[in-house]
Design an enzyme around this catalytic site. Structure first.
Site, PDB file in Angstrom:
ATOM      1  N   ASP A 157     -15.966 -19.329  46.234  1.00  0.00           N
ATOM      2  CA  ASP A 157     -17.040 -19.276  45.243  1.00  0.00           C
ATOM      3  C   ASP A 157     -18.218 -18.568  45.894  1.00  0.00           C
ATOM      4  OD1 ASP A 157     -18.422 -19.700  42.898  1.00  0.00           O
ATOM      5  OD2 ASP A 157     -18.776 -21.811  43.235  1.00  0.00           O
TER       6      ASP A 157
ATOM      7  N   ASP B 227     -24.899 -21.749  47.737  1.00  0.00           N
ATOM      8  CA  ASP B 227     -25.472 -22.153  46.453  1.00  0.00           C
ATOM      9  C   ASP B 227     -26.430 -23.315  46.711  1.00  0.00           C
ATOM     10  OD1 ASP B 227     -23.832 -20.303  45.264  1.00  0.00           O
ATOM     11  OD2 ASP B 227     -22.492 -21.748  44.345  1.00  0.00           O
TER      12      ASP B 227
ATOM     13  N   ARG C 156     -26.155 -10.809  44.137  1.00  0.00           N
ATOM     14  CA  ARG C 156     -26.758 -12.121  44.414  1.00  0.00           C
ATOM     15  C   ARG C 156     -27.124 -12.314  45.890  1.00  0.00           C
ATOM     16  NH1 ARG C 156     -23.282 -16.380  40.699  1.00  0.00           N
ATOM     17  NH2 ARG C 156     -23.660 -15.323  38.721  1.00  0.00           N
TER      18      ARG C 156
END
Length: 152
Positions: free
Chosen positions: A6, A10, A62
């Protein structure tokens, strides 16, 4: 850090007081996401610093993408990306200082920043070093060469 299932990093659910520094990122799509959801407004409390990192080959987007909160992006080296480097949505405040962006040769990837609803400040060098210093500031980023029973 590279090639994960992923996002590489995060920060969500109101996580705050985070510093991500002296890392080397390669070969990944979604590198960093700050704030898990456009609808989770407690994310407005997020405070994160991204400093002295090298964003290298094979990255897509990102670096970071920010939803909500306050993010200081300072003295990082962006040498490769396939879509965009830094992005924001849902009203984050992003202060970008002294970063070096070397755009990839493809026309599609010339976009350094991708903003939805964000307040972005490209500021001077108050405590940040000028972009010309970034190579020196990030040259030792990445994993330490340490061994058990010996000092790093």
């Amino acid at each position: 850090m590279s090639n994960c299932m992923d996002g590489l990093i995060d920060a969500n659910e109101g996580s705050t007081a985070i510093t991500i520094s002296n890392s080397h990122f390669t070969r990944h799509n979604d590198v960093m996401l700050f704030g898990a959801s456009d609808s989770y407004s407690p994310g407005a409390m997020i405070q994160i610093t991204v400093a002295f990192n090298h964003f290298g080959k094979g990255l897509v987007q990102r670096m970071p993408r920010c939803r909500w909160g306050f993010v200081h992006v300072v003295n990082n080296d962006y040498t490769h990306w396939m879509m965009y480097a830094v992005g924001g949505s849902q009203h984050p405040t992003i202060i970008s200082q002294g970063n070096r962006y070397i755009a990839p040769p493809t026309l599609f990837a010339k976009e350094v920043n991708k903003w939805g609803i964000a307040e972005v400040r490209q500021e001077g060098y108050h405590q940040a070093k000028p972009g010309s210093f970034v190579t020196r500031l990030t040259r030792f980023s990445g994993a330490l060469d340490c061994f058990p029973q010996r000092p790093c």
